[in-house]
Design a protein around this motif. Structure first.
Motif, PDB file in Angstrom:
ATOM      1  N   LYS A  11     -15.790  -3.517 -37.822  1.00 60.21           N
ATOM      2  CA  LYS A  11     -14.825  -2.428 -37.668  1.00 60.21           C
ATOM      3  C   LYS A  11     -14.287  -2.383 -36.236  1.00 60.21           C
ATOM      4  CE  LYS A  11     -16.911   0.553 -41.160  1.00 60.21           C
ATOM      5  NZ  LYS A  11     -17.597   1.833 -41.396  1.00 60.21           N
ATOM      6  N   GLU A  12     -15.189  -2.504 -35.253  1.00 64.77           N
ATOM      7  CA  GLU A  12     -14.768  -2.480 -33.852  1.00 64.77           C
ATOM      8  C   GLU A  12     -13.856  -3.653 -33.527  1.00 64.77           C
ATOM      9  OE1 GLU A  12     -18.477  -2.326 -31.755  1.00 64.77           O
ATOM     10  OE2 GLU A  12     -18.655  -0.158 -31.992  1.00 64.77           O
ATOM     11  N   MET A  13     -14.167  -4.833 -34.113  1.00 62.52           N
ATOM     12  CA  MET A  13     -13.344  -6.009 -33.883  1.00 62.52           C
ATOM     13  C   MET A  13     -11.929  -5.802 -34.447  1.00 62.52           C
ATOM     14  SD  MET A  13     -13.709  -9.849 -35.393  1.00 62.52           S
ATOM     15  CE  MET A  13     -13.167  -9.250 -36.987  1.00 62.52           C
ATOM     16  N   VAL A  14     -11.854  -5.235 -35.654  1.00 62.72           N
ATOM     17  CA  VAL A  14     -10.559  -4.986 -36.286  1.00 62.72           C
ATOM     18  C   VAL A  14      -9.761  -3.972 -35.479  1.00 62.72           C
ATOM     19  CG1 VAL A  14      -9.448  -4.021 -38.332  1.00 62.72           C
ATOM     20  CG2 VAL A  14     -11.327  -5.633 -38.595  1.00 62.72           C
ATOM     21  N   ILE A  15     -10.404  -2.917 -35.029  1.00 60.48           N
ATOM     22  CA  ILE A  15      -9.716  -1.889 -34.237  1.00 60.48           C
ATOM     23  C   ILE A  15      -9.236  -2.471 -32.912  1.00 60.48           C
ATOM     24  CG2 ILE A  15     -10.044   0.282 -32.989  1.00 60.48           C
ATOM     25  CD1 ILE A  15     -11.828   1.143 -35.346  1.00 60.48           C
ATOM     26  N   GLN A  16     -10.036  -3.339 -32.309  1.00 65.06           N
ATOM     27  CA  GLN A  16      -9.628  -3.984 -31.069  1.00 65.06           C
ATOM     28  C   GLN A  16      -8.403  -4.866 -31.312  1.00 65.06           C
ATOM     29  OE1 GLN A  16     -12.695  -6.270 -29.214  1.00 65.06           O
ATOM     30  NE2 GLN A  16     -11.447  -6.772 -27.431  1.00 65.06           N
ATOM     31  N   GLU A  17      -8.391  -5.584 -32.428  1.00 62.31           N
ATOM     32  CA  GLU A  17      -7.219  -6.400 -32.778  1.00 62.31           C
ATOM     33  C   GLU A  17      -5.975  -5.532 -32.944  1.00 62.31           C
ATOM     34  OE1 GLU A  17      -7.300  -9.336 -35.920  1.00 62.31           O
ATOM     35  OE2 GLU A  17      -9.462  -9.602 -35.581  1.00 62.31           O
ATOM     36  N   VAL A  18      -6.147  -4.396 -33.606  1.00 61.38           N
ATOM     37  CA  VAL A  18      -5.014  -3.480 -33.820  1.00 61.38           C
ATOM     38  C   VAL A  18      -4.492  -2.980 -32.477  1.00 61.38           C
ATOM     39  CG1 VAL A  18      -4.371  -1.216 -34.716  1.00 61.38           C
ATOM     40  CG2 VAL A  18      -5.673  -2.793 -36.140  1.00 61.38           C
ATOM     41  N   ASN A  19      -5.395  -2.634 -31.582  1.00 62.18           N
ATOM     42  CA  ASN A  19      -4.976  -2.145 -30.264  1.00 62.18           C
ATOM     43  C   ASN A  19      -4.225  -3.217 -29.482  1.00 62.18           C
ATOM     44  OD1 ASN A  19      -6.074   0.377 -30.724  1.00 62.18           O
ATOM     45  ND2 ASN A  19      -8.013  -0.125 -29.752  1.00 62.18           N
ATOM     46  N   GLU A  20      -4.654  -4.473 -29.625  1.00 61.09           N
ATOM     47  CA  GLU A  20      -3.987  -5.563 -28.914  1.00 61.09           C
ATOM     48  C   GLU A  20      -2.647  -5.914 -29.551  1.00 61.09           C
ATOM     49  OE1 GLU A  20      -6.849  -8.686 -28.959  1.00 61.09           O
ATOM     50  OE2 GLU A  20      -8.131  -7.737 -27.451  1.00 61.09           O
ATOM     51  N   ALA A  21      -2.608  -5.962 -30.910  1.00 65.74           N
ATOM     52  CA  ALA A  21      -1.404  -6.393 -31.603  1.00 65.74           C
ATOM     53  C   ALA A  21      -0.399  -5.258 -31.807  1.00 65.74           C
ATOM     54  CB  ALA A  21      -1.772  -6.989 -32.956  1.00 65.74           C
ATOM     55  N   VAL A  24      -0.770  -2.447 -37.318  1.00 65.67           N
ATOM     56  CA  VAL A  24      -1.860  -2.217 -38.264  1.00 65.67           C
ATOM     57  C   VAL A  24      -1.658  -3.023 -39.541  1.00 65.67           C
ATOM     58  CG1 VAL A  24      -3.036  -0.467 -39.657  1.00 65.67           C
ATOM     59  CG2 VAL A  24      -2.334   0.071 -37.333  1.00 65.67           C
ATOM     60  N   ALA A  25      -0.434  -3.071 -40.029  1.00 66.75           N
ATOM     61  CA  ALA A  25      -0.166  -3.770 -41.295  1.00 66.75           C
ATOM     62  C   ALA A  25      -0.515  -5.250 -41.204  1.00 66.75           C
ATOM     63  CB  ALA A  25       1.294  -3.594 -41.681  1.00 66.75           C
ATOM     64  N   GLN A  26      -0.162  -5.875 -40.095  1.00 66.14           N
ATOM     65  CA  GLN A  26      -0.426  -7.302 -39.927  1.00 66.14           C
ATOM     66  C   GLN A  26      -1.927  -7.571 -39.882  1.00 66.14           C
ATOM     67  OE1 GLN A  26       1.038  -8.869 -36.274  1.00 66.14           O
ATOM     68  NE2 GLN A  26       0.749 -11.004 -36.866  1.00 66.14           N
ATOM     69  N   VAL A  27      -2.662  -6.779 -39.122  1.00 68.14           N
ATOM     70  CA  VAL A  27      -4.111  -6.960 -39.023  1.00 68.14           C
ATOM     71  C   VAL A  27      -4.763  -6.673 -40.368  1.00 68.14           C
ATOM     72  CG1 VAL A  27      -6.206  -6.135 -37.882  1.00 68.14           C
ATOM     73  CG2 VAL A  27      -4.114  -6.432 -36.559  1.00 68.14           C
ATOM     74  N   ALA A  28      -4.259  -5.672 -41.087  1.00 68.00           N
ATOM     75  CA  ALA A  28      -4.812  -5.347 -42.402  1.00 68.00           C
ATOM     76  C   ALA A  28      -4.634  -6.522 -43.365  1.00 68.00           C
ATOM     77  CB  ALA A  28      -4.144  -4.094 -42.952  1.00 68.00           C
ATOM     78  N   ARG A  29      -3.456  -7.138 -43.354  1.00 63.71           N
ATOM     79  CA  ARG A  29      -3.215  -8.298 -44.227  1.00 63.71           C
ATOM     80  C   ARG A  29      -4.123  -9.464 -43.856  1.00 63.71           C
ATOM     81  NH1 ARG A  29       2.101  -9.011 -42.744  1.00 63.71           N
ATOM     82  NH2 ARG A  29       2.745  -6.865 -42.689  1.00 63.71           N
TER      83      ARG A  29
END
Length: 108
Positions: A11-21, A24-29
Motif C-alpha cells: 500500500k505504501e509503495m502504491v501511494i508513493q508511486e501515486v505521489n510521484e506520478a 491515480v488512474a495510471q497507477v491503479a491500472r
C-alpha cells in the motif's frame, strides 16, 4: 466473496508511486486496482500519521489577547456597532421616505 488483502508495504509503495506520478488512474491500472481503493488507502495513511504524532504537537493553545489588545478590540467593536446602528437608521429613513413618495409601493 471478500476482497483481496494487501500488505502495508505494498500500500505504501502504491501511494508513493501515486505521489510521484500524480496520476491515480495510471497507477491503479498498472497494479490492477480500483482508483477508489487507492484514494481510501491515501486517506487511511493520513489518519495513521495523526495517530503517531506526539500528543504535545496536537495541542493548540487558546488565544488570549493582552489588556491593550483587548481594549483595542473593544473600541473597534464599539465603532462597528455605532456604524451598524447608523446604517440601520438610514435604511429605515429611506424606507419611510419611499412609502410616503410612492404609497402603492410595498416593501418586504
Amino acid at each position: 466473496m471478500k476482497g483481496q488483502r494487501y500488505t502495508k508495504e505494498f500500500k505504501e509503495m502504491v501511494i508513493q508511486e501515486v505521489n510521484e506520478a500524480n496520476d491515480v488512474a495510471q497507477v491503479a491500472r498498472r497494479h490492477d486496482l480500483s482508483p477508489k481503493t487507492i484514494y481510501r488507502w491515501k486517506a487511511d495513511m493520513k489518519h495513521k500519521a495523526w495517530e503517531v504524532t506526539e500528543p504535545s504537537a496536537k495541542k493548540t493553545a487558546a488565544y488570549t489577547p493582552t489588556s491593550q489588545e483587548f481594549k483595542q478590540l473593544e473600541n473597534e467593536n464599539g465603532q462597528l456597532k455605532k456604524l451598524l446602528g447608523e446604517k440601520d437608521l438610514e435604511i429605515a429613513i429611506l424606507r419611510d421616505l419611499l412609502k410616503k413618495s410612492q404609497p402603492g409601493y410595498r416593501i418586504k
